[in-house]
Design a protein around this motif. Structure first.
Motif, PDB file in Angstrom:
ATOM      1  N   ALA A 178       6.158  39.868  14.465  1.00  0.00           N
ATOM      2  CA  ALA A 178       7.546  40.210  14.139  1.00  0.00           C
ATOM      3  C   ALA A 178       8.139  39.188  13.182  1.00  0.00           C
ATOM      4  O   ALA A 178       8.854  39.545  12.228  1.00  0.00           O
ATOM      5  CB  ALA A 178       8.378  40.290  15.420  1.00  0.00           C
ATOM      6  N   SER A 179       7.857  37.913  13.389  1.00  0.00           N
ATOM      7  CA  SER A 179       8.368  36.876  12.500  1.00  0.00           C
ATOM      8  C   SER A 179       7.757  36.999  11.105  1.00  0.00           C
ATOM      9  O   SER A 179       8.457  36.840  10.089  1.00  0.00           O
ATOM     10  CB  SER A 179       8.069  35.491  13.079  1.00  0.00           C
ATOM     11  N   ALA A 180       6.452  37.287  11.028  1.00  0.00           N
ATOM     12  CA  ALA A 180       5.799  37.417   9.723  1.00  0.00           C
ATOM     13  C   ALA A 180       6.382  38.577   8.922  1.00  0.00           C
ATOM     14  O   ALA A 180       6.629  38.451   7.712  1.00  0.00           O
ATOM     15  CB  ALA A 180       4.295  37.612   9.917  1.00  0.00           C
ATOM     16  N   THR A 181       6.630  39.709   9.572  1.00  0.00           N
ATOM     17  CA  THR A 181       7.200  40.852   8.862  1.00  0.00           C
ATOM     18  C   THR A 181       8.659  40.599   8.475  1.00  0.00           C
ATOM     19  O   THR A 181       9.115  41.090   7.433  1.00  0.00           O
ATOM     20  CB  THR A 181       7.101  42.118   9.724  1.00  0.00           C
ATOM     21  N   LEU A 182       9.377  39.814   9.263  1.00  0.00           N
ATOM     22  CA  LEU A 182      10.748  39.467   8.884  1.00  0.00           C
ATOM     23  C   LEU A 182      10.766  38.586   7.637  1.00  0.00           C
ATOM     24  O   LEU A 182      11.620  38.761   6.751  1.00  0.00           O
ATOM     25  CB  LEU A 182      11.452  38.755  10.037  1.00  0.00           C
ATOM     26  N   TRP A 183       9.852  37.636   7.541  1.00  0.00           N
ATOM     27  CA  TRP A 183       9.807  36.806   6.338  1.00  0.00           C
ATOM     28  C   TRP A 183       9.396  37.637   5.127  1.00  0.00           C
ATOM     29  O   TRP A 183       9.845  37.383   4.000  1.00  0.00           O
ATOM     30  CB  TRP A 183       8.843  35.635   6.538  1.00  0.00           C
ATOM     31  N   MET A 219      10.585  45.127  14.343  1.00  0.00           N
ATOM     32  CA  MET A 219      11.080  45.688  15.596  1.00  0.00           C
ATOM     33  C   MET A 219       9.960  46.403  16.346  1.00  0.00           C
ATOM     34  O   MET A 219       9.842  46.284  17.575  1.00  0.00           O
ATOM     35  CB  MET A 219      12.230  46.655  15.311  1.00  0.00           C
ATOM     36  N   ALA A 220       9.137  47.147  15.601  1.00  0.00           N
ATOM     37  CA  ALA A 220       8.022  47.845  16.234  1.00  0.00           C
ATOM     38  C   ALA A 220       7.027  46.861  16.834  1.00  0.00           C
ATOM     39  O   ALA A 220       6.476  47.085  17.928  1.00  0.00           O
ATOM     40  CB  ALA A 220       7.339  48.757  15.224  1.00  0.00           C
ATOM     41  N   SER A 221       6.801  45.728  16.121  1.00  0.00           N
ATOM     42  CA  SER A 221       5.883  44.721  16.640  1.00  0.00           C
ATOM     43  C   SER A 221       6.405  44.117  17.934  1.00  0.00           C
ATOM     44  O   SER A 221       5.654  43.945  18.901  1.00  0.00           O
ATOM     45  CB  SER A 221       5.671  43.629  15.590  1.00  0.00           C
TER      46      SER A 221
END
Length: 331
Positions: A178-183, A219-221
């Protein structure tokens, strides 16, 4: 013997609840400085476009600060209860307290606050942080050595590697993705803001849609932790399970906002491309055509004696003035 307010001279200070996260405060201050810097240039913008620029700056910076701040918030999921529970190990003393579990992308926060705060001649007001980045088992052992209250130790033990619940594997890996996709969404947001200042508004809209897509991926992660059987926390005479919290719903609202902006920009660029470029104060591609940029002028035919001009009429036939852009001269 105490110095003041119950502070002992030869022991560490009592740990109390935090007021504000330092990392989150840094993110907010950075974006506030950026907002103030952009707002300083607004008086130099004339006409109705000033309001549009103000709205654009506020919305864009709001999306950016939310994407970055969501990496540091500790309430993607949470649970709380009020219970009568034993306070310390090897003691039968019971306290009435509010117990809370707050789950973020980098760790968990466990809170314990007494009702009232002062019970058993102690101030019961704890906020303990356990992060995925370190060895959580070692952090749990340190908590045991410090003699933290039983409710905090009980919840922290559920996230150790030896726990039958296996919560650390669920929450740690889902939080990392989730953190990786947010970045990645933050990088898309930066690219979209760069493209908005260039005559490629359509691609800026596409990047806003990509920003929304990566927010939804985060969010899905994080939601994958709820696809597995939940571990029930039982403290004293009550039990609780975690559920989505403020940060999750804020991410959803920000993603929907990015979808609306991106879809609106793409639609307007397809319908009225000239108008939307004018709104964003960028020029179109047609401005680079050579025929529009060459200067125009006229020659006096008296200076062309002895010069052969292609396309010139025969002798005795009057010649109309020639423009520079259509004149081809051969000597």
């Amino acid at each position: 013997m105490t110095f003041y307010d119950g502070i002992y001279p030869f022991y560490p200070l009592q740990r109390t609840s935090f007021i504000f996260s330092g990392s989150l405060l840094t993110v907010i201050l950075v974006f506030l400085v950026l907002s103030a810097s952009f707002l300083l240039i607004l008086p130099g913008i004339r006409g109705k476009s000033r309001f549009f620029w103000l709205l654009r700056i506020i919305i864009s910076l709001f999306i950016g600060v939310v994407i970055v701040a969501l990496n540091f918030t500790a309430d993607w999921a949470q649970a709380s209860l009020k219970a009568n529970t034993t306070y310390k190990s090897f003691s039968s003393a019971v306290v009435n307290a509010d117990v809370g579990l707050h789950v973020g992308l980098y760790g968990i926060n466990i809170t314990l606050k007494g009702n009232p705060v002062n019970q058993l001649n102690e101030t019961i007001d704890y906020n303990e942080v356990f992060r995925w980045t370190g060895q959580l088992d070692e952090q749990y052992e340190e908590a045991l050595e410090r003699g933290l209250p039983n409710p905090i130790l009980y919840i922290a033990e559920k996230f150790t590697r030896n726990s039958a619940c296996g919560l650390i594997y669920q929450y740690r890996y889902s939080g990392r993705y989730a953190s990786a996709t947010l970045w990645t969404a933050f990088c898309c947001w930066l690219t979209a803001n760069i493209l908005f200042s260039m005559p490629v508004i359509l691609y800026a809209g596409y990047m806003m849609l990509a920003t929304a897509a990566f927010i939804f991926f985060s969010m899905a992660s994080f939601s994958t932790i709820f696809n597995l059987p939940q571990c029930t926390f039982t403290i004293g005479d009550a039990a609780f399970e975690t559920s989505y919290s403020h940060s999750f719903w804020l991410a959803l609202a920000t993603g929907v906002l990015c979808v609306l902006i991106g879809a609106l920009v793409v639609l307007l660029d397809l319908l009225v491309p000239e108008r939307i470029r004018e709104v964003f104060s960028v020029g179109g591609d047609d401005d680079d055509d050579d025929d529009h940029n060459l200067p125009h002028g006229y020659f006096n035919s008296n200076f062309l004696e002895g010069v052969t001009i292609e396309g010139a009429p025969r002798k005795g036939v009057p010649m109309e003035p020639l423009t520079v852009t259509h004149l081809v001269v051969r000597v």
